[in-house]
Design a protein around this motif. Structure first.
Motif, PDB file in Angstrom:
ATOM      1  N   VAL A  90       0.970  -1.209  -0.047  1.00 24.52           N
ATOM      2  CA  VAL A  90      -0.113  -0.027  -0.207  1.00 24.52           C
ATOM      3  C   VAL A  90       0.860   1.135  -0.100  1.00 24.52           C
ATOM      4  O   VAL A  90       2.027   1.207   0.526  1.00 24.52           O
ATOM      5  CB  VAL A  90      -0.968  -0.170   1.262  1.00 24.52           C
ATOM      6  N   THR A  91       0.401   2.330  -0.697  1.00 24.52           N
ATOM      7  CA  THR A  91       1.313   3.303  -0.855  1.00 24.52           C
ATOM      8  C   THR A  91       0.554   4.552   0.061  1.00 24.52           C
ATOM      9  O   THR A  91      -0.568   4.702   0.102  1.00 24.52           O
ATOM     10  CB  THR A  91       1.704   3.938  -2.130  1.00 24.52           C
ATOM     11  N   GLU A 126      -3.449   4.219   6.833  1.00 27.71           N
ATOM     12  CA  GLU A 126      -4.832   4.698   7.073  1.00 27.71           C
ATOM     13  C   GLU A 126      -5.864   4.227   5.889  1.00 27.71           C
ATOM     14  O   GLU A 126      -6.761   4.474   5.690  1.00 27.71           O
ATOM     15  CB  GLU A 126      -5.098   5.965   7.171  1.00 27.71           C
ATOM     16  N   VAL A 127      -5.164   3.322   5.068  1.00 29.81           N
ATOM     17  CA  VAL A 127      -5.755   3.018   3.653  1.00 29.81           C
ATOM     18  C   VAL A 127      -6.402   1.632   4.044  1.00 29.81           C
ATOM     19  O   VAL A 127      -5.779   0.635   4.341  1.00 29.81           O
ATOM     20  CB  VAL A 127      -4.832   2.782   2.703  1.00 29.81           C
ATOM     21  N   GLU A 137       1.243  -0.750   9.601  1.00 33.86           N
ATOM     22  CA  GLU A 137       0.819  -0.342  11.078  1.00 33.86           C
ATOM     23  C   GLU A 137       1.101   1.235  11.532  1.00 33.86           C
ATOM     24  O   GLU A 137       2.133   1.708  10.975  1.00 33.86           O
ATOM     25  CB  GLU A 137       1.209  -1.087  12.083  1.00 33.86           C
ATOM     26  N   ARG A 138       0.257   1.888  11.986  1.00 34.46           N
ATOM     27  CA  ARG A 138       0.502   3.144  12.117  1.00 34.46           C
ATOM     28  C   ARG A 138       1.695   3.362  13.170  1.00 34.46           C
ATOM     29  O   ARG A 138       1.876   2.551  14.000  1.00 34.46           O
ATOM     30  CB  ARG A 138      -0.659   3.797  12.908  1.00 34.46           C
ATOM     31  N   SER A 139       2.562   4.405  12.946  1.00 36.09           N
ATOM     32  CA  SER A 139       3.561   4.565  13.948  1.00 36.09           C
ATOM     33  C   SER A 139       3.218   5.123  15.258  1.00 36.09           C
ATOM     34  O   SER A 139       2.164   5.900  15.248  1.00 36.09           O
ATOM     35  CB  SER A 139       4.522   5.492  13.300  1.00 36.09           C
TER      36      SER A 139
END
Length: 297
Positions: free
Chosen positions: A85-86, A127-128, A294-296
């Motif tokens: 994912v980008t 967040e995608v 994963e979100r940092s």
């Protein structure tokens, strides 16, 4: 009107692909594909359209300036559409944008004519939402980076679909070419294709679009390869078929005249029953090809 545009047949200026409302003969949806060499740069004016800058391969810096100020977004990007994912950047209408890439790469500019001017923004890869649709040989992965309800735009809807080799996606065939409140929305759609190679052998697939009624007579049965584009002003679209051994990627760009930004579809009545069989089958174990990072903390 030509609805299948093989790779190399829709360039303009710096763009390897340049589909505009004027060239497509419709009112809203646009797609550009920009190829930058290492150290390359490009500027463009958003005009009357909103844009999402989406790395297909490589990363870039996106600088956006308008009457409200100046923003700069660093896009990490990815190696290819089959690798992850980008992140992405939103460029509002009436803005001026500059792209630069130290390492070079390929970048999609998905656009839609619009009226509201929203703020420039960064979309993190974390967040995608990554969604799995269908089961069995109808299994596919959808990266909902610009879906309605996921990321705010005025009219633009854009998603990525990854179909494992041998599977069918965009199935059952569906359409969105009539305004029926709460049931179906009018959306012009662009499909842009890429394929995973097997060694030195490039991939390929097939795309079907069939007429959906009087005055809606789009008819396509195309062998599609990397860099090809299919335009869908109307009609039943699907299946999108990936040949065995080659994963298929397509980028969907949609926009239309409706007041509500929504993807509302109608399944083909001859094939809608296939959805009832999915509950008895497993999702293709090859999916997901990848997940969002994963979100940092």
């Amino acid at each position: 009107m030509t609805y299948h545009l093989p790779a190399g047949q829709a360039p303009a200026g710096p763009y390897a692909v340049d589909v505009t409302p004027r060239s497509a003969g419709w009112g809203y949806s646009s797609l550009r594909v920009l190829e930058l060499p290492p150290g390359g740069a490009h500027t463009f004016d958003a005009g009357d359209s909103e844009w999402i800058v989406l790395p297909l391969s490589g990363g870039c810096t996106v600088a956006v300036a308008d009457d409200f100020g100046h923003d700069t977004f660093e896009l990490t990007g990815r190696t290819s559409v089959f690798d992850g994912v980008t992140d992405f950047a939103y460029v509002p209408r009436d803005a001026h944008a500059s792209l630069s890439s130290a390492g070079g790469g390929r970048f999609a500019l998905t656009g839609a004519r619009c009226t509201r001017r929203l703020p420039a923004r960064y979309g993190p890869a974390s967040e995608v939402p990554v969604e799995l649709r269908g089961t069995g040989n109808c299994s596919r992965q959808v990266n909902n980076f610009g879906a309605a309800g996921t990321f705010e735009c005025d009219r633009l809807i854009a998603v990525e679909v990854l179909t494992p080799g041998g599977n069918w996606s965009s199935f059952p065939p569906h359409k969105h070419d009539e305004h029926r409140p709460g049931e179906e929305s009018v959306l012009e759609e662009i499909y842009y294709f890429e394929f995973a190679a097997h060694g030195a052998t490039p991939g390929l697939g097939y795309q079907r679009v069939s007429p959906s009624g009087p005055g809606r007579d789009t008819d396509v049965l195309a062998e599609v390869r990397g860099g090809d584009v299919v335009l869908i002003p109307d009609g039943w679209h699907g299946p999108s078929m990936a040949v065995p051994g080659h994963h298929m990627y397509y980028l969907n760009v949609m926009a239309g005249p409706g007041d509500e930004r929504a993807w509302l579809i109608c399944d083909h009545p001859d094939h809608a029953w296939i959805r009832d069989t999915w509950q008895d089958q497993d999702v293709d174990p090859r999916l997901p090809l990848y997940t969002a990072p994963e979100r940092s903390a």
